[in-house]
Design an enzyme around this catalytic site. Structure first.
Site, mmCIF file in Angstrom:
data_model
loop_
_atom_site.group_PDB
_atom_site.id
_atom_site.type_symbol
_atom_site.label_atom_id
_atom_site.label_comp_id
_atom_site.label_asym_id
_atom_site.label_seq_id
_atom_site.Cartn_x
_atom_site.Cartn_y
_atom_site.Cartn_z
ATOM 1 C CG ASP A 46 7.121 -3.467 3.946
ATOM 2 O OD1 ASP A 46 6.985 -3.724 3.959
ATOM 3 O OD2 ASP A 46 6.238 -1.725 3.046
ATOM 4 C CE1 TYR A 97 2.973 0.560 -1.089
ATOM 5 C CE2 TYR A 97 5.223 -0.017 -0.371
ATOM 6 C CZ TYR A 97 3.470 0.259 -0.215
ATOM 7 O OH TYR A 97 3.493 0.404 1.368
ATOM 8 C CE LYS A 138 3.010 -3.875 2.755
ATOM 9 N NZ LYS A 138 4.331 -2.531 2.089
ATOM 10 C CG HIS A 172 -0.915 -3.144 0.126
ATOM 11 N ND1 HIS A 172 -0.318 -2.783 -1.059
ATOM 12 C CD2 HIS A 172 -1.490 -2.052 1.160
ATOM 13 C CE1 HIS A 172 0.023 -1.999 -0.402
ATOM 14 N NE2 HIS A 172 -0.302 -1.559 0.916
#
Ligand code: A2P
Length: 315
Positions: free
Chosen positions: A45, A50, A79, A110
């Site tokens: 994931d 990120y 996401k 998200h």
């Protein structure tokens, strides 16, 4: 641990996946993902925000190139960030490029909040990380008031049809957000998943029950309580873990598996990545009930909080 849950569109999701939030831009992240796949993880994931899709993709590629796994046996999630809610097709294509993949298994919105659009400059690979701040109040995100999460979701339905994402879903959605989405006449494809914070101090019973009734699988992020977590030193959990000769993290992951949703423990240490996947146990009815009751004993705690301005609460 190779249990799968079937999603409402027929796709199967491995119940335990590797979380990668806060694993950043380094060889270490590539190795974590590669080692996790070697250990047996089939579910990774990540998210555009990120900032590690390149590394996650490189770890996956290394495992595939070495013949450890085939692409079709992996489940990869990424996401859509708030600044790209108007640009979901462009955003997923750029995520796929960074991940070196032709499709993701699951694409999630998200947060249910559109932020002011940042155009995506392909010559600046980190451009998607821009989080516009409100000039008057730097602690507040700059909301796009002329675009809603419903608009975004309607566009995301096409990404599934185009095959860029095998399944689509949402993240950080409350029951109210889901109800609002379901009301729209052009809403056609139920979200396959709703990824939210779930752990022993935030068991989210009501949200999980609602999603289950609607055929939506919940995914638990921060299942250990995120960074510097008080959960990992919680006296009740420590005493259960010591008696079972496992870590508190394994108690938390085992508890989540037993409750029946997807769980995404994150670690940047290979030994922990292995334990969080392999050393899972079936909790006795008594221990299971004790963990279920922790919220009453210690109070509810949320460790990941949105600072998106119009939303004073998650509901
Ligand atoms: P680290 O990455 O240094 O291993 P969450 O999944 O709730 O976001 O929690 C992740 C946090 O828990 C990280 O700080 C991670 O640190 C730590 N962690 C992950 N697995 C374990 C484990 N088995 N034992 C102790 N801490 C862990």
């Amino acid at each position: 641990n190779s249990q799968y849950i079937t999603l409402n569109d027929g796709n199967k999701i491995p119940q335990v996946g590797l979380g990668t939030w806060q694993n950043k831009n380094s060889e270490a992240t590539i190795d974590c993902v590669y080692q996790a796949i070697k250990i047996g993880y089939r579910h990774i994931d990540t998210a555009a925000i990120y900032g590690n899709e390149e590394e996650v993709g490189a770890g996956i590629k290394k495992a595939i190139d070495e013949g450890i796994v085939k692409r079709e046996d992996l489940f990869v999630t990424t996401k859509l960030w708030g600044t790209q809610q108007r640009l979901s097709q462009q955003a997923i294509k750029q995520s796929l490029e960074r991940l070196q993949l032709d499709y993701v298994d699951l694409y999630l919105m998200h947060w249910p909040v559109a932020l002011k659009t940042r155009s995506i400059d392909p010559s600046d690979p980190k451009n998607y990380l821009c989080i516009p701040m409100n000039p008057e109040n730097k602690s507040v995100r700059d909301i796009d008031v002329n675009w809603t999460f419903v608009d975004t979701y309607l566009a995301m339905q096409h990404l599934k049809k185009e095959g860029l994402a095998k399944s689509i879903g949402v993240s950080n959605f409350s029951i109210n957000n889901l109800k609002e989405l379901f009301k729209h006449p052009l809403f056609k494809i139920k979200p396959a998943c709703n990824q939210v914070e779930i752990h022993p101090l935030l068991p989210q019973d009501e949200l999980i029950a609602f999603c289950k009734e609607e055929g939506i699988v919940c995914e638990a992020y921060s299942p250990l309580g995120s960074t510097s977590s008080p959960i990992l030193t919680n006296e009740t959990l420590v005493s259960i873990a010591e008696r079972l000769n496992i870590d508190v993290a394994q108690v938390c992951v085992s508890w989540a598996v037993q409750r029946g949703y997807v769980v995404l423990p994150k670690s940047s240490q290979v030994a922990r990545i292995e334990k969080n996947y392999k050393n899972l146990v079936k909790l006795s009815d008594e221990d299971f009930a004790t963990v279920n009751g922790l919220k009453e004993k210690y109070g509810e705690k949320r460790f990941v909080s949105p600072d998106f301005s119009p939303f004073k609460t998650f509901e």
